[in-house]
Design an enzyme around this catalytic site. Structure first.
Site, PDB file in Angstrom:
ATOM      1  CD  GLU A  81      -3.003   1.238   2.099  1.00 46.95           C
ATOM      2  OE1 GLU A  81      -3.526   0.117   2.285  1.00 46.95           O
ATOM      3  OE2 GLU A  81      -3.458   2.302   2.569  1.00 46.95           O
ATOM      4  CG  ASP A 156      -1.349  14.014  -0.999  1.00 45.03           C
ATOM      5  OD1 ASP A 156      -2.059  14.275  -0.017  1.00 45.03           O
ATOM      6  OD2 ASP A 156      -0.269  13.401  -0.913  1.00 45.03           O
ATOM      7  CG  ASP A 192     -11.941  12.523  -1.977  1.00 45.17           C
ATOM      8  OD1 ASP A 192     -10.811  12.510  -2.504  1.00 45.17           O
ATOM      9  OD2 ASP A 192     -12.248  13.326  -1.067  1.00 45.17           O
ATOM     10  CE  LYS A 229      -7.464  11.397  10.100  1.00 48.38           C
ATOM     11  NZ  LYS A 229      -6.219  11.718  10.762  1.00 48.38           N
TER      12      LYS A 229
HETATM   13  C1  LIG Z   1      -4.391  12.177   1.163  1.00 51.48           C
HETATM   14  S1  LIG Z   1      -3.422  11.092   2.132  1.00 51.48           S
HETATM   15  C2  LIG Z   1      -4.390   9.584   2.141  1.00 51.48           C
HETATM   16  C3  LIG Z   1      -4.043   8.681   3.267  1.00 51.48           C
HETATM   17  C4  LIG Z   1      -4.828   7.357   3.353  1.00 51.48           C
HETATM   18  N1  LIG Z   1      -4.567   6.503   2.213  1.00 51.48           N
HETATM   19  C5  LIG Z   1      -6.310   7.600   3.517  1.00 51.48           C
HETATM   20  O1  LIG Z   1      -7.063   7.341   2.551  1.00 51.48           O
HETATM   21  O2  LIG Z   1      -6.719   8.052   4.595  1.00 51.48           O
HETATM   22  C6  LIG Z   1      -2.087  10.660   1.034  1.00 51.48           C
HETATM   23  C7  LIG Z   1      -0.878  10.094   1.765  1.00 51.48           C
HETATM   24  O3  LIG Z   1       0.085   9.658   0.808  1.00 51.48           O
HETATM   25  C8  LIG Z   1       1.377   9.963   1.292  1.00 51.48           C
HETATM   26  N2  LIG Z   1       2.280  10.030   0.133  1.00 51.48           N
HETATM   27  C9  LIG Z   1       2.175  10.869  -0.926  1.00 51.48           C
HETATM   28  N3  LIG Z   1       3.143  10.629  -1.826  1.00 51.48           N
HETATM   29  C10 LIG Z   1       3.887   9.590  -1.320  1.00 51.48           C
HETATM   30  C11 LIG Z   1       5.038   8.916  -1.785  1.00 51.48           C
HETATM   31  N4  LIG Z   1       5.603   9.223  -2.953  1.00 51.48           N
HETATM   32  N5  LIG Z   1       5.546   7.943  -1.013  1.00 51.48           N
HETATM   33  C12 LIG Z   1       4.963   7.620   0.178  1.00 51.48           C
HETATM   34  N6  LIG Z   1       3.863   8.232   0.670  1.00 51.48           N
HETATM   35  C13 LIG Z   1       3.336   9.215  -0.081  1.00 51.48           C
HETATM   36  C14 LIG Z   1       1.207  11.273   2.040  1.00 51.48           C
HETATM   37  O4  LIG Z   1       2.199  11.473   3.020  1.00 51.48           O
HETATM   38  C15 LIG Z   1      -0.177  11.105   2.653  1.00 51.48           C
HETATM   39  O5  LIG Z   1      -0.115  10.574   3.966  1.00 51.48           O
END
Ligand SMILES: C[S@@+](CC[C@H](N)C(=O)[O-])C[C@H]1O[C@@H](n2cnc3c(N)ncnc32)[C@H](O)[C@@H]1O
Length: 249
Positions: A81, A156, A192, A229
């Site tokens: 993941e 993101d 989303d 979340k």
């Molecule tokens: C919008 S959050 C979604 C978190 C979770 N999947 C959820 O649905 O609640 C996106 C997450 O991806 C992580 N992230 C973004 N680019 C990443 C990368 N290249 N490697 C590891 N993590 C990454 C960010 O730090 C962030 O915690």
């Protein structure tokens, strides 16, 4: 400000970290990161769990993943993941599928601490963690044709047009993820953000080694994916939910 906007963080910080003189920019001169390291610290409980568990669970981005599989479980199904956030949905999935090994990749330190705490509290034995950029982890650590499922939930969205190039789901990264899947392995994405959902679809549909398992573009949420979340936050803001499920040919 929306939660996604907060996650995308302070753009000036991103630009600073990618200035030509920074070591990171020198190592990867052309690639923009899909994240900014957000501010925030681990709670005392997260820190204590991290200190106890990291030596056992933490994976080194300089070592092939195959060398870190637990003895006797080298051929257990493997799910990776990307961007597990605070880790609740990953912990839930791992508890529900003890026969499967899960590897989570996240750059947000409190997220890693939060997952360690859940692993400790619920005595979860089938999760390992990289605290590193997922692009570099897949490039450097994961063998081709070695993963049963790769999942990226609510990445993101980088919703401003000028930031779209920071989106994680791009043709090059998708081709690399597809190469890491076993034949018949699954790439499961969810978002989303409607515009990103259609971008994801276009990118995945253009990857010749993947086939869509949806009748149209998107599938209903598969039973293995708990609500996350960020999904719940998106729903409070009135956003839809789009799951994409593609199979490696
Ligand atoms: C919008 S959050 C979604 C978190 C979770 N999947 C959820 O649905 O609640 C996106 C997450 O991806 C992580 N992230 C973004 N680019 C990443 C990368 N290249 N490697 C590891 N993590 C990454 C960010 O730090 C962030 O915690």
């Amino acid at each position: 400000m929306s939660d996604h906007q907060k996650t995308e963080g302070d753009q000036s910080a991103t630009q600073d970290s990618m200035r030509p003189e920074s070591p990171e920019a020198a190592a990867h001169p052309r690639r923009l990161k899909s994240f900014v390291i957000r501010s925030g610290r681990k709670t005392a409980g997260q820190q204590a769990a991290y200190d106890t568990l990291w030596p056992k669970l933490g994976l080194d981005p300089g070592t092939p993943l195959r060398d870190s599989r637990s003895p006797g479980r080298e051929s257990a199904p493997l799910v990776i993941e990307v961007g597990f956030g605070m880790g609740q949905s990953l912990a839930e999935m791992a508890l529900a599928a003890p026969e499967t090994d899960f590897v989570g990749i996240e750059v947000h330190p409190p997220g890693v601490g939060s997952l360690c705490l859940q692993i400790q509290t619920s005595e979860i034995g089938n999760i390992r963690i990289y605290q590193h950029d997922a692009v570099e982890v897949f490039e450097g650590c994961v063998d081709d044709a070695s993963v049963d499922r790769i999942q990226v939930y609510f990445p993101d969205p980088w919703h401003k047009k000028r930031h779209h190039k920071r989106r994680l789901i791009q043709p090059e990264f998708t081709a690399m993820l597809a190469a890491k899947l076993k034949p018949g392995g699954l790439l499961h994405l969810a978002t989303d953000w409607e515009h990103y959902a259609h971008h994801m679809y276009d990118v995945l549909a253009a990857e010749p080694t993947l086939e869509n398992l949806a009748e149209d573009k998107f599938v209903e949420r598969p039973e293995w994916r708990p609500e996350t979340k960020f999904e719940r936050r998106g729903q409070k803001l009135g956003h839809g939910v789009y799951d994409l499920l593609f199979r490696k040919r």
